[in-house]
Enzyme design. Structure first.
Site, PDB file in Angstrom:
ATOM      1  CG  ASP A 195      39.495  32.939  39.617  1.00 10.22           C
ATOM      2  OD1 ASP A 195      40.302  32.086  40.056  1.00 10.22           O
ATOM      3  OD2 ASP A 195      39.814  33.775  38.753  1.00 10.22           O
TER       4      ASP A 195
ATOM      5  CG  ASP B  19      42.003  44.144  50.823  1.00  8.32           C
ATOM      6  OD1 ASP B  19      41.320  44.573  51.763  1.00  8.32           O
ATOM      7  OD2 ASP B  19      42.242  42.936  50.654  1.00  8.32           O
TER       8      ASP B  19
END
Length: 735
Positions: free
Chosen positions: A438, A285
């Site tokens: 997460d 990214d």
């Protein structure tokens, strides 16, 4: 008449007398200590009275001289001690002046939120300074309160004396101070004491939770409880491909990670797994074209070496890491894979990582996640990394292990774990709604009935933040994200079909106690209430709250990292110092303030990767122990170049780099070191921490007036800790 006793004669002697003799009376700093002779012993009073006047006077003069020299010696030591303290204070003042002159304030945070919080801290600071001056003036006017309880009888006696004698004149200060004391008693002390008692209760609840976790860890260690692979799962020593080798997808999400991309890609490419059943995705990214080019070129190198690896770069970069993972999972070829392993850019799994984690899924269809623990390549780099290691060692050794064994649930750490892709899909996949994607996916998977396994004996190397700036931003995200998630997930938790016990664990223990209550009482109790009780002594905090319980909790925290025991006091002080950042992050996440959605990639130094490359370049090539598996796969694919390399005994894969570019990379490393040495580094000035430092130091001065020993030392050292952190004197400086 009873016999009189003098200071030079006693009935009994305690200890061994010591005679101090001076070599040169003009230089009293040169001393010699000798054992006493028979004439030097002091005689009992009866023997002294039986002496002749001349001998009695001689003994008296001799002892007086000895006492004089001892006092002079102690005065000399005291003068030397004061000199050392003075020089240390001057050095500290010089460092402070230099830091303030060259530092930069923490203006990178959301200005609006930062100003509100900073204004509240400044209010308490200025209030404490005004009250300190007021209390010092009252002290010298005779308003002495030796205990924390207020002597109201003294006030009443003053009022009665004034009423009985109308001509008696009370000073303006005495009249004003007596009114202030009555206001403290009636209006200020009760709410402050109530808030203090509430925080003490929360503190005790959290301490009990920590104690229970430690007892659970002790039980696990004593009974040697750990997850077990079902029989017939896989033979870890087999190299003929006859074991359990399902299709595994490996993902390496990264963003502008030019310091560590080589080590992560190289480590993953060395995983011992059949290449035909393994695909590596490098999910880049990066918005820096140079970094993109470097990472893409590194992927091509490993492709030429025979690794099954691809490079992906998103055109539309939304959703941070969650958006990156979601985009990768939407690829059409993902349906061919059963499991996905995730490694952040600074993680270096061992070659046998998949062989030690994937087998736990076999014949366990309800297992959704297998998580490995982290180990740290730079845990001894500086004081900051040592303190982080204490925290994370407790997190993995105690929290994750106990929750994994007794509850089959814990928060996914975002990396160094293997997911069953079916579990991800049934739980809704990766979502960009929080900064802790997460934890989000872990909670949703738990609500759908999936179980987790934590492997404490499987480690994955990574890197700790070495600068306070990087660590502070990381902790802000880690403590604001859970509060965002709690607001979003609370209705789903209540409506879910899991048991009431699991719902209570999620709501009270997982979110409220460990993510909300802990930063709340840490900051409120030790940074605000404690200093305020010094100026409002009618509200008190017992010594066991200030000293004994925190010391016991710090001792429990440090047990998983016994080599860090010498740092127990700095750890206690630093945890209280970090409560400012954690409290600010918790409030931002809970009330959806602007800084709650900030995502800053944790800065890596790349020390481990450069060290590995340098050592690799100096060593002779060695065959990787996974070469036999690679030989079989390569032979089937018909790549003669790879077979020739293996036949000549040349290494096929190394950790972090391919063979043909070792010399080039060594030169590149040296050039980086030269550039790094020429770079000017700057520190930041953290205004909130500095304001709290002066607040605590002001309160410590006030505690001297009421002679509160433990409170004084705690406030003094905690204030110094805030001062060091506020001036960025802990950890590495920022480039």
């Amino acid at each position: 008449m009873a016999p009189s006793f003098t200071w030079w004669g006693k009935e009994t002697h305690r200890g061994t007398p010591v005679v101090v003799k001076m070599e040169n009376p003009n230089n009293w700093s040169m001393v010699e200590l000798e054992g006493p002779s028979e004439d030097d012993f002091l005689l009992p009073n009866d023997d002294v009275s039986s002496m002749s006047p001349y001998k009695r006077e001689k003994v008296r003069n001799k002892n007086a001289k000895q006492l004089t020299w001892v006092l002079l010696l102690k005065a000399h030591k005291a003068a030397g001690c004061l000199t050392s303290i003075g020089s240390a204070l001057l050095s500290l003042a010089y460092v402070v002046r230099r830091r303030v002159a060259s530092g930069r304030t923490d203006s990178t945070e959301n200005p609006r939120i930062n100003n509100r919080f900073y204004t509240c801290i400044k209010f308490f600071l200025w209030l404490s300074v005004i009250l300190l001056g007021f209390e010092i003036a009252a002290y010298f006017k005779g308003w002495h309160f030796s205990a924390s309880d207020l002597h109201l009888q003294y006030l009443y006696s003053l009022d009665f004396h004034t009423f009985a004698n109308p001509f008696a004149v009370r000073s303006v200060f005495d009249s004003f101070y007596s009114k202030w004391v009555l206001i403290r008693v009636e209006y200020l002390a009760p709410p402050l004491q109530f808030l203090a008692n509430a925080c003490i209760i929360l503190f005790l609840i959290q301490s009990v939770d920590r104690l229970v976790l430690c007892l659970g860890c002790f039980w696990v260690k004593m009974r040697k409880i750990k997850p077990i692979v079902k029989q017939g799962g896989v033979d870890l020593e087999s190299g003929d491909g006859s074991g359990y080798y399902p299709m595994v997808l490996v993902q390496i999400p990264m963003c502008n990670e030019k310091e560590v991309y080589q080590q992560s890609i190289g480590a993953v490419c060395c995983l011992e797994w059949p290449k035909s059943r393994l695909l590596i995705q490098v999910l880049d990214d990066s918005d820096d074209p140079t970094t993109q080019t470097l990472i893409n070129e590194e992927v091509r190198k490993w492709q030429r070496e025979g690794a099954n690896i691809i490079y992906r770069h998103r055109v539309i970069r939304e959703g941070y890491k969650a958006g990156n993972l979601k985009s990768a999972m939407n690829c059409s070829y993902v349906k061919d894979y059963e499991f996905v392993a995730i490694f952040d850019a600074d993680f270096q799994p061992m070659p046998d990582f998949l062989k030690r984690t994937v087998p736990y899924f076999k014949d366990n269809e309800d297992i959704g996640l297998v998580q490995a623990r982290w180990s740290f390549v730079n845990k001894d780099e500086n004081l900051l990394t040592r303190l982080q290691h204490i925290n994370l060692a407790f997190h993995f050794e105690v929290e994750q292990q106990v929750n994994g064994i007794f509850l089959n649930f814990f928060g996914f750490n975002g990396t160094a774990g293997v997911w069953r892709i079916k579990a991800l899909e049934e739980s809704g996949g990766w979502l960009e709604r929080t900064t802790v994607e997460d934890m989000d996916i872990a909670v949703r998977a738990h609500l759908h009935g999936w179980k987790f396994i934590f492997l404490n004996d499987v480690e994955c190397q990574c890197e700790l933040p070495e600068s306070y700036e990087a660590y502070r931003k990381q902790q802000h995200r880690w403590h604001s994200g859970p509060m965002q998630l709690f607001r979003i997930c609370l209705p789903d938790i209540i409506k879910s079909k899991i048991s009431i016990w699991k719902k209570g664990n999620l709501i009270f223990l997982f979110f409220l106690l460990r993510k909300l209550i802990l930063p709340f009482y840490s900051f409120t109790l030790f940074c605000i209430i404690l200093p305020m009780t010094m100026f409002i002594p009618e509200a008190t905090l017992p010594s066991w709250v200030v000293c004994y319980i925190p010391a016991a909790m710090s001792f429990l925290n440090i047990l998983p990292a016994p080599k860090s025991f010498p740092f127990i006091v700095p750890y206690l002080l630093f945890e209280n110092t970090m409560s400012v950042t954690k409290f600010n992050a918790m409030v931002s996440g809970l009330f959806q303030l602007g800084s709650a959605y900030e995502w800053v990639v944790t800065k890596k130094s790349g020390r481990s990767s450069e060290g590995d490359l340098a050592s690799l370049a100096d060593e002779k090539p060695k065959l990787h122990r996974g070469v036999s598996d690679d030989w079989a796969v390569t032979k089937k694919s018909g790549r003669s170049g790879d077979i020739a390399l293996l036949a000549e005994g040349k290494p096929k894969h190394h950790r972090g780099v391919s063979v043909p570019d070792l010399a080039e990379l060594r030169e590149e490393i040296k050039e980086k070191e030269k550039k790094a040495s020429r770079k000017k580094k700057h520190n930041r000035i953290y205004t909130k921490e500095l304001a709290l430092a002066f607040l605590l130091l002001t309160a410590s001065v006030r505690s001297l007036l009421s002679a509160q020993g433990i409170h004084f030392y705690f406030l003094l050292f905690q204030g110094i800790s805030f001062l060091l952190v506020g001036l960025d004197l802990i950890g590495e400086q920022v480039d």
